[in-house]
Design a protein around this motif. Structure first.
Motif, PDB file in Angstrom:
ATOM      1  N   TRP A   1      -8.475 -21.922 -22.878  1.00 28.42           N
ATOM      2  CA  TRP A   1      -7.453 -22.541 -23.731  1.00 28.42           C
ATOM      3  C   TRP A   1      -7.551 -21.989 -25.152  1.00 28.42           C
ATOM      4  O   TRP A   1      -6.532 -21.681 -25.772  1.00 28.42           O
ATOM      5  CB  TRP A   1      -7.594 -24.068 -23.748  1.00 28.42           C
ATOM      6  CG  TRP A   1      -7.085 -24.769 -22.521  1.00 28.42           C
ATOM      7  CD1 TRP A   1      -7.802 -25.600 -21.715  1.00 28.42           C
ATOM      8  CD2 TRP A   1      -5.775 -24.709 -21.967  1.00 28.42           C
ATOM      9  NE1 TRP A   1      -7.013 -26.059 -20.693  1.00 28.42           N
ATOM     10  CE2 TRP A   1      -5.761 -25.532 -20.821  1.00 28.42           C
ATOM     11  CE3 TRP A   1      -4.596 -24.049 -22.319  1.00 28.42           C
ATOM     12  CZ2 TRP A   1      -4.615 -25.718 -20.031  1.00 28.42           C
ATOM     13  CZ3 TRP A   1      -3.458 -24.226 -21.526  1.00 28.42           C
ATOM     14  CH2 TRP A   1      -3.481 -25.052 -20.398  1.00 28.42           C
TER      15      TRP A   1
ATOM     16  N   ARG B   1       2.049 -31.240 -16.456  1.00 25.70           N
ATOM     17  CA  ARG B   1       1.590 -30.056 -15.722  1.00 25.70           C
ATOM     18  C   ARG B   1       0.180 -29.617 -16.115  1.00 25.70           C
ATOM     19  O   ARG B   1      -0.625 -29.256 -15.271  1.00 25.70           O
ATOM     20  CB  ARG B   1       2.574 -28.916 -15.946  1.00 25.70           C
ATOM     21  CG  ARG B   1       2.306 -27.716 -15.089  1.00 25.70           C
ATOM     22  CD  ARG B   1       3.514 -26.780 -15.086  1.00 25.70           C
ATOM     23  NE  ARG B   1       3.197 -25.589 -14.344  1.00 25.70           N
ATOM     24  CZ  ARG B   1       3.254 -24.361 -14.834  1.00 25.70           C
ATOM     25  NH1 ARG B   1       3.646 -24.157 -16.076  1.00 25.70           N
ATOM     26  NH2 ARG B   1       2.941 -23.339 -14.093  1.00 25.70           N
ATOM     27  N   CYS B   2      -0.135 -29.650 -17.438  1.00 26.89           N
ATOM     28  CA  CYS B   2      -1.458 -29.162 -17.880  1.00 26.89           C
ATOM     29  C   CYS B   2      -2.295 -30.233 -18.565  1.00 26.89           C
ATOM     30  O   CYS B   2      -3.460 -29.990 -18.881  1.00 26.89           O
ATOM     31  CB  CYS B   2      -1.306 -27.952 -18.808  1.00 26.89           C
ATOM     32  SG  CYS B   2      -0.647 -28.336 -20.448  1.00 26.89           S
TER      33      CYS B   2
ATOM     34  N   CYS C   1       1.833 -24.450 -21.325  1.00 24.91           N
ATOM     35  CA  CYS C   1       2.121 -24.041 -19.944  1.00 24.91           C
ATOM     36  C   CYS C   1       3.597 -23.819 -19.643  1.00 24.91           C
ATOM     37  O   CYS C   1       3.942 -23.418 -18.538  1.00 24.91           O
ATOM     38  CB  CYS C   1       1.539 -25.055 -18.960  1.00 24.91           C
ATOM     39  SG  CYS C   1       2.417 -26.633 -18.924  1.00 24.91           S
TER      40      CYS C   1
ATOM     41  N   VAL D   1      -2.095 -27.173 -13.803  1.00 27.32           N
ATOM     42  CA  VAL D   1      -2.658 -26.081 -14.592  1.00 27.32           C
ATOM     43  C   VAL D   1      -3.947 -26.570 -15.237  1.00 27.32           C
ATOM     44  O   VAL D   1      -3.931 -27.505 -16.033  1.00 27.32           O
ATOM     45  CB  VAL D   1      -1.676 -25.605 -15.683  1.00 27.32           C
ATOM     46  CG1 VAL D   1      -2.316 -24.557 -16.577  1.00 27.32           C
ATOM     47  CG2 VAL D   1      -0.399 -25.074 -15.055  1.00 27.32           C
TER      48      VAL D   1
END
Length: 161
Positions: free
Chosen positions: A40, A126-127, A79, A33
């Motif tokens: 953001w 993930r992010c 996320c 991500v």
């Protein structure tokens, strides 16, 4: 000779900044991500943005997640990636939610030296959001690790019966 030194120094500084920007771009590209800074900011609260995207630290004892004991999963506030289980949470007395281990594949690690010494930094795998730090002063009867995590960087999902 006196004129050459400032010129060389200026070239060195400019080249270091260019490489730092390339390294930052590479680290952002390795996460599933990715969003622009503007995206953001639009998605996260001010506090979440400061911690997750700018590596700030929330005040100790400020997170309601400190008191959660019910079974469930702590997920990334940016996320939704699963990070920690309640069963691995413990009261460290530090004022931040603390865990002796993450969910496998949930977090990534890096280092920071903002305080003048190296610390092991914890990110969402993930992010790439900054979560906190990991220390070697956790419970000896389990892993010996203390993942000291900013509560604002996480949401809690209670276990469904």
């Amino acid at each position: 000779m006196k004129k050459i030194i400032p010129i060389l120094l200026a070239i060195f500084i400019i080249s270091c900044q260019g490489n730092a920007q390339k390294d930052q771009k590479k680290s952002q590209d390795k996460f599933e991500v990715t969003k622009s800074d503007k995206e953001w900011k639009a998605q996260l609260t001010d506090a979440e943005y400061r911690v997750l995207r700018k590596a700030a630290t929330e005040p100790s004892f400020s997170s309601p997640l400190n008191d959660i004991k019910e079974p469930g999963t702590f997920v990334c506030a940016a996320c939704g990636n699963e990070l920690y289980k309640t069963k691995h949470k413990f009261m460290s007395g530090t004022g931040w939610p603390s865990f002796d281990r993450p969910i496998k594949g949930g977090v990534a690690y890096g280092t920071d030296s903002k305080l003048g010494y190296q610390r092991n930094e914890v990110h969402c795998a993930r992010c790439g959001g900054h979560l906190g730090h990991v220390f070697d002063d956790g419970p000896r009867e389990t892993t010996g690790k203390r993942h000291c995590i900013n509560g604002v960087a996480m949401d809690f999902k209670p276990k469904k019966n």
